[in-house]
Design a protein around this motif. Structure first.
Motif, PDB file in Angstrom:
ATOM      1  N   LEU A  83     -18.685   9.684  17.473  1.00  0.00           N
ATOM      2  CA  LEU A  83     -20.130   9.895  17.354  1.00  0.00           C
ATOM      3  C   LEU A  83     -20.433  11.225  16.659  1.00  0.00           C
ATOM      4  N   LEU A  84     -19.689  12.256  17.000  1.00  0.00           N
ATOM      5  CA  LEU A  84     -19.890  13.565  16.379  1.00  0.00           C
ATOM      6  C   LEU A  84     -19.587  13.518  14.878  1.00  0.00           C
TER       7      LEU A  84
ATOM      8  N   ILE B 192     -24.521   3.927  20.259  1.00  0.00           N
ATOM      9  CA  ILE B 192     -25.063   5.171  20.815  1.00  0.00           C
ATOM     10  C   ILE B 192     -25.850   5.921  19.753  1.00  0.00           C
ATOM     11  N   LYS B 193     -25.367   5.907  18.517  1.00  0.00           N
ATOM     12  CA  LYS B 193     -26.109   6.544  17.418  1.00  0.00           C
ATOM     13  C   LYS B 193     -27.493   5.905  17.281  1.00  0.00           C
ATOM     14  N   ALA B 194     -27.566   4.589  17.399  1.00  0.00           N
ATOM     15  CA  ALA B 194     -28.852   3.879  17.296  1.00  0.00           C
ATOM     16  C   ALA B 194     -29.787   4.272  18.442  1.00  0.00           C
ATOM     17  N   ILE B 195     -29.235   4.445  19.641  1.00  0.00           N
ATOM     18  CA  ILE B 195     -30.028   4.876  20.792  1.00  0.00           C
ATOM     19  C   ILE B 195     -30.622   6.260  20.533  1.00  0.00           C
ATOM     20  N   ILE B 196     -29.796   7.153  20.003  1.00  0.00           N
ATOM     21  CA  ILE B 196     -30.232   8.522  19.717  1.00  0.00           C
ATOM     22  C   ILE B 196     -31.316   8.535  18.643  1.00  0.00           C
ATOM     23  N   GLN B 197     -31.126   7.768  17.597  1.00  0.00           N
ATOM     24  CA  GLN B 197     -32.111   7.709  16.516  1.00  0.00           C
ATOM     25  C   GLN B 197     -33.435   7.125  17.007  1.00  0.00           C
ATOM     26  N   GLU B 198     -33.343   6.135  17.875  1.00  0.00           N
ATOM     27  CA  GLU B 198     -34.542   5.493  18.426  1.00  0.00           C
ATOM     28  C   GLU B 198     -35.399   6.476  19.222  1.00  0.00           C
TER      29      GLU B 198
END
Length: 204
Positions: free
Chosen positions: A41-42, A194-200
């Motif tokens: 993710l990082l 998880i990236k999509a969750i963060i962007q959302e």
């Protein structure tokens, strides 16, 4: 922070807008692949910063202060406890470990989404202090797959494996207390979720 220049009636106006980041807690049983997912993710999301914990244990050969941990004396750690400067902390086999609140707040103010990789107990302590924190639980494909992964390490005794499996089952039973549950059947897919969750949630 985002910067813009606005021209109005011949005047140049400099504006600065800082979008504060969000706090995310990632938990999951031993063997679920949390560390591998967070590492990936990082690599794919530059809005994410991993929170660095404080500890009173001695650094190991490959560890650097401020990179792997903030290494503190017991007195320094206890002074921070007295000042309320930890989001959560615990005594693990005679050594303190904790998440430093000032460092987390600093990165959030910079617009970073701060990630805490901590266990279920620590996650709930943070949630009590920071109800705005978003909880993500990493779920293995199955309990049988989790056991296979743990045994595949070949680093622990049968008794230690049974202890880890018992704890893992207890943690998985609490996954419904999390905001999101991400299945780790493939690292890249899980990291992208998880990236999509963060962007959302970014900017909310």
């Amino acid at each position: 922070c985002f910067y813009s220049v606005i021209s109005k009636r011949g005047n140049i106006i400099m504006t600065e807008e800082c979008v504060k980041g969000n706090l995310y807690i990632v938990s999951g049983p031993s063997g679920a692949g949390k560390g591998t997912i967070v590492k990936r993710l990082l690599e794919i999301d530059d809005t994410v910063a991993l929170s660095i914990s404080c500890t009173t244990r001695a650094p190991r050969n490959h560890e650097t202060d401020g990179v792997h941990y903030y290494f503190l004396s017991k007195q320094e750690f206890e002074d921070m406890i007295a000042k309320g400067e930890f989001l959560e902390y615990a005594d693990v086999f005679g050594n303190y470990y904790g998440t430093p609140l000032p460092k987390v707040e600093e990165r959030l103010a910079e617009g970073k989404n701060v990630l805490l990789e901590i266990d279920v107990v620590g996650a709930m302590l943070v949630k009590d202090k920071r109800p705005d924190a978003k909880l993500i639980f990493i779920m293995p494909p199955s309990f049988e797959e989790l056991e296979r992964r743990l045994r595949g390490r070949r680093t622990e005794s049968e008794e230690q494996i049974k202890t880890r499996l018992s704890k893992a089952q207890a943690e998985m039973n609490r996954s419904d207390e999390y905001d999101y549950v991400v299945l780790n059947d493939e690292v890249e897919t899980a990291a992208q979720k998880i990236k999509a969750i963060i962007q959302e949630n970014y900017g909310k």
